[in-house]
Design a protein around this motif. Structure first.
Motif, short mmCIF file in Angstrom:
data_model
loop_
_atom_site.label_atom_id
_atom_site.label_comp_id
_atom_site.label_asym_id
_atom_site.label_seq_id
_atom_site.Cartn_x
_atom_site.Cartn_y
_atom_site.Cartn_z
N THR A 22 1.21 -1.09 -0.50
CA THR A 22 0.43 0.08 -0.27
C THR A 22 0.90 0.83 -0.10
O THR A 22 2.07 0.59 0.14
N GLU A 26 -1.85 1.38 7.03
CA GLU A 26 -3.30 0.95 6.92
C GLU A 26 -3.89 1.56 8.37
O GLU A 26 -4.55 2.13 8.02
N SER A 27 -2.45 1.52 8.83
CA SER A 27 -3.09 2.93 10.66
C SER A 27 -3.48 3.79 10.21
O SER A 27 -3.97 4.77 11.13
N LEU A 29 -5.44 5.38 8.29
CA LEU A 29 -6.76 4.88 7.30
C LEU A 29 -8.01 4.60 8.38
O LEU A 29 -7.65 4.51 8.91
N ASP A 31 -10.94 3.69 10.03
CA ASP A 31 -11.66 1.98 10.44
C ASP A 31 -12.75 1.92 9.24
O ASP A 31 -13.41 2.53 9.07
N GLN A 33 -11.33 0.99 5.78
CA GLN A 33 -11.47 1.63 4.76
C GLN A 33 -10.05 1.22 4.88
O GLN A 33 -8.80 0.89 5.14
N THR A 34 -9.71 0.75 2.97
CA THR A 34 -8.33 0.27 1.87
C THR A 34 -7.85 1.63 0.92
O THR A 34 -8.84 2.17 0.98
N PHE A 35 -6.38 1.81 0.94
CA PHE A 35 -6.38 2.23 -0.02
C PHE A 35 -4.56 1.18 -0.28
O PHE A 35 -3.57 1.82 -0.15
N ASP A 36 -5.36 0.50 -1.44
CA ASP A 36 -4.01 -0.40 -1.38
C ASP A 36 -4.18 0.04 -3.77
O ASP A 36 -4.69 1.05 -3.62
N ASP A 39 -7.19 0.58 -4.92
CA ASP A 39 -8.40 1.44 -4.64
C ASP A 39 -7.56 3.22 -6.25
O ASP A 39 -8.00 3.93 -5.55
N TRP A 40 -6.33 2.99 -5.65
CA TRP A 40 -5.20 4.21 -6.73
C TRP A 40 -5.44 4.52 -7.57
O TRP A 40 -6.06 5.75 -7.70
#
Length: 203
Positions: A22, A26-27, A29, A31, A33-36, A39-40
């Motif tokens: 990522t 992840e910390s 974001l 709770d 939510q994702t952004f890998d 998602d980018w």
């Protein structure tokens, strides 16, 4: 097929260059939510940045709002810059062999923060005759326009290009134009595709 291939065209990130899982911890974001990497490519902010229409500061400010990040923009910029790790094991050796027999180019969706690392740290211009970077062209894959630009710049017809990318949308867009296209996520898959195409440098 090797007799018809005049250029081998590579994507970089996820194909020849390793990325962290990522772009941000992840910390950071909220709770749930994702952004890998998937998602980018769905982010309007990311698309604008890789089209070269946002400065790094504006990019970081916009992404901070988009993702609800409680982190200052300087930290966002620094962390995002570290997303690429380096050339994948075996990538440099493969390119070194291929460039003795084939003309190599790269077509990458990238940005003003990653570009200096690709050029100066990873030394990718040492391997390629041409590198087409989205933020410099203000065009981005999978827009057919960027593939037409590459074909024009290389003076090469679609059927004489072999293209490697890890993103299925980019592979489909290139294939729709008649470019020989392979979706790959590992060096071994590139080697297998080259063998299937009858390119001796991969044997």
């Amino acid at each position: 097929m090797s007799r018809t291939i005049e250029w081998i065209l590579f994507d970089l990130g996820g194909v020849l260059v390793d990325l962290r899982p990522t772009p941000f911890p992840e910390s950071w974001l909220p709770d749930g939510q994702t952004f890998d990497s998937i998602d980018w490519f769905r982010s309007n902010t990311a698309v604008q940045f890789e089209c070269g229409t946002l400065s790094p500061q504006v990019f970081a400010d916009s992404l901070k709002r988009e993702l609800g990040l409680d982190v200052d923009t300087a930290t966002i910029i620094a962390e995002f810059t570290r997303w690429p790790i380096g050339l994948r094991p075996g990538a440099g050796a493969l390119l070194g062999i291929l460039r003795q027999h084939c003309r190599l180019a790269a077509l990458t969706n990238t940005n003003a923060l990653h570009w200096p690392r690709l050029v100066n740290e990873f030394r990718l211009p040492d391997y390629f005759s041409e590198i087409f970077a989205s933020h410099q062209l203000q065009m981005i894959k999978p827009d057919p326009q960027i593939f037409h630009h590459v074909m024009g710049a290389l003076s090469c017809a679609a059927e004489n290009i072999l293209f490697f990318d890890d993103n299925p949308d980019n592979v489909a867009a290139a294939a729709a134009l008649g470019i020989h296209s392979c979706r790959v996520t590992a060096i071994e898959q590139i080697e297998n595709c080259l063998r299937d195409c009858g390119i001796p440098a991969a044997l």
